[in-house]
Design a protein around this motif. Structure first.
Motif, mmCIF file in Angstrom:
data_model
loop_
_atom_site.group_PDB
_atom_site.id
_atom_site.type_symbol
_atom_site.label_atom_id
_atom_site.label_comp_id
_atom_site.label_asym_id
_atom_site.label_seq_id
_atom_site.Cartn_x
_atom_site.Cartn_y
_atom_site.Cartn_z
ATOM 1 N N ASN A 41 -37.178 -76.919 4.503
ATOM 2 C CA ASN A 41 -38.042 -76.252 5.474
ATOM 3 C C ASN A 41 -38.503 -74.903 4.931
ATOM 4 O O ASN A 41 -37.722 -74.158 4.334
ATOM 5 C CB ASN A 41 -37.307 -76.042 6.795
ATOM 6 N N TYR A 42 -39.773 -74.601 5.157
ATOM 7 C CA TYR A 42 -40.358 -73.330 4.742
ATOM 8 C C TYR A 42 -41.067 -72.707 5.932
ATOM 9 O O TYR A 42 -41.727 -73.408 6.707
ATOM 10 C CB TYR A 42 -41.371 -73.523 3.607
ATOM 11 N N ILE A 43 -40.958 -71.403 6.060
ATOM 12 C CA ILE A 43 -41.656 -70.699 7.122
ATOM 13 C C ILE A 43 -42.883 -70.005 6.552
ATOM 14 O O ILE A 43 -42.838 -69.427 5.462
ATOM 15 C CB ILE A 43 -40.731 -69.684 7.835
ATOM 16 N N LEU A 44 -44.010 -70.136 7.247
ATOM 17 C CA LEU A 44 -45.252 -69.470 6.845
ATOM 18 C C LEU A 44 -45.158 -68.004 7.244
ATOM 19 O O LEU A 44 -45.242 -67.661 8.423
ATOM 20 C CB LEU A 44 -46.453 -70.122 7.527
ATOM 21 N N ASP A 45 -44.953 -67.145 6.266
ATOM 22 C CA ASP A 45 -44.651 -65.738 6.519
ATOM 23 C C ASP A 45 -45.840 -64.860 6.135
ATOM 24 O O ASP A 45 -46.317 -64.894 5.004
ATOM 25 C CB ASP A 45 -43.411 -65.327 5.721
ATOM 26 N N ASN A 46 -46.296 -64.058 7.088
ATOM 27 C CA ASN A 46 -47.424 -63.151 6.864
ATOM 28 C C ASN A 46 -46.966 -61.709 6.711
ATOM 29 O O ASN A 46 -47.771 -60.782 6.759
ATOM 30 C CB ASN A 46 -48.419 -63.268 8.020
ATOM 31 N N GLY A 47 -45.666 -61.511 6.532
ATOM 32 C CA GLY A 47 -45.122 -60.163 6.490
ATOM 33 C C GLY A 47 -45.556 -59.362 5.278
ATOM 34 O O GLY A 47 -45.686 -58.134 5.350
#
Length: 246
Positions: A41-47
């Motif tokens: 699982n991967y999270i789409l991170d905009n940080g």
């Protein structure tokens, strides 16, 4: 029939598209064999990127310009894919597509790693029994019923943005309240089942995750007799104490 199975992964074969390189339509057998075969699982991170867009378009090939207008991975969402190389993951949904791990040299896909976390009241020292779960990464988006009592252990993923996503429910808990840590890795504390050197001081957590008592905490004893309660001294669930192992 248009499909090929490689171990546990089923790939869909697509018609030749003269506008793209047909060798890029699906991962090569060599890249799949060298990849981590188990999907993650991967999270789409905009940080890091701080983009003003809603998310990232899926790509038909490992080419950023060959994106598919129909499929958008929104920021904060979780996708399951296979790491093909250092730059791309391959997703079996939508007939097979790609997402880049970085944009403009900045990471946008963070691999999720599950861990145990303690809902910890040892520093905040609030008088509440616990903390409500959130339906999203918004402070006021409270779930009407789900909560964790101080001192309980939850399994989840630290997304690195001040929130832990709980694996069992997909709900969220903040890692800090007013700058004070309230959800911390379970490794921060000694487990009562772990071997400790006799006569040494250790930091322990008052853990209510298994007992699930309805009380706010536990009273201290004057000696090693469970019924010899101290008149006033007590510790709340989720508190940490430093003590001598006897």
């Amino acid at each position: 029939g248009g499909w090929v199975t490689l171990d546990d992964i089923t790939l869909q074969l697509r018609p030749h598209n003269p506008c793209t390189d047909e060798t890029e339509m699906l991962p090569s057998l060599e890249s799949l064999k060298s990849a981590t075969m188990a999907p993650a699982n991967y999270i789409l991170d905009n940080g890091y990127l701080r983009s003003t867009s809603s998310g990232v378009r899926h790509c038909r090939t490992r080419n950023l310009e060959d994106f598919d207008e129909r499929f958008l991975a929104e920021w904060g969402s979780v996708v399951t894919g296979v790491e093909i190389d250092a730059d791309w993951i391959w997703i079996s949904s939508y007939g097979g597509s790609y997402l880049p791990k970085k944009l403009r040299g900045l990471p946008i896909l963070l691999k999720e790693v599950e861990a145990d976390f303690v809902v910890d009241n040892s520093q905040l020292q609030t008088s509440t029994r616990g903390m409500k779960h959130r339906r999203s990464r918004l402070w006021d988006d409270l779930h009407p019923t789900d909560h964790s009592i101080w001192g309980t252990i939850v399994r989840g993923v630290d997304s690195g943005d001040g929130w832990v996503r709980i694996s069992a429910s997909g709900l969220f808990l903040p890692t800090h309240i007013k700058g004070v840590p309230v959800v911390v890795p379970n490794t921060s504390f000694n487990s009562s089942t772990a071997p400790c050197e006799i006569g040494s001081n250790h930091k322990f957590l008052l853990d209510n995750s298994r007992l699930k008592a309805m009380t706010k905490g536990m009273r201290h004893r004057n000696n090693k007799n469970l019924n010899d309660f101290h008149d006033t001294a007590h510790s709340l669930w989720g508190d940490s104490v430093i003590g001598l192992v006897l």
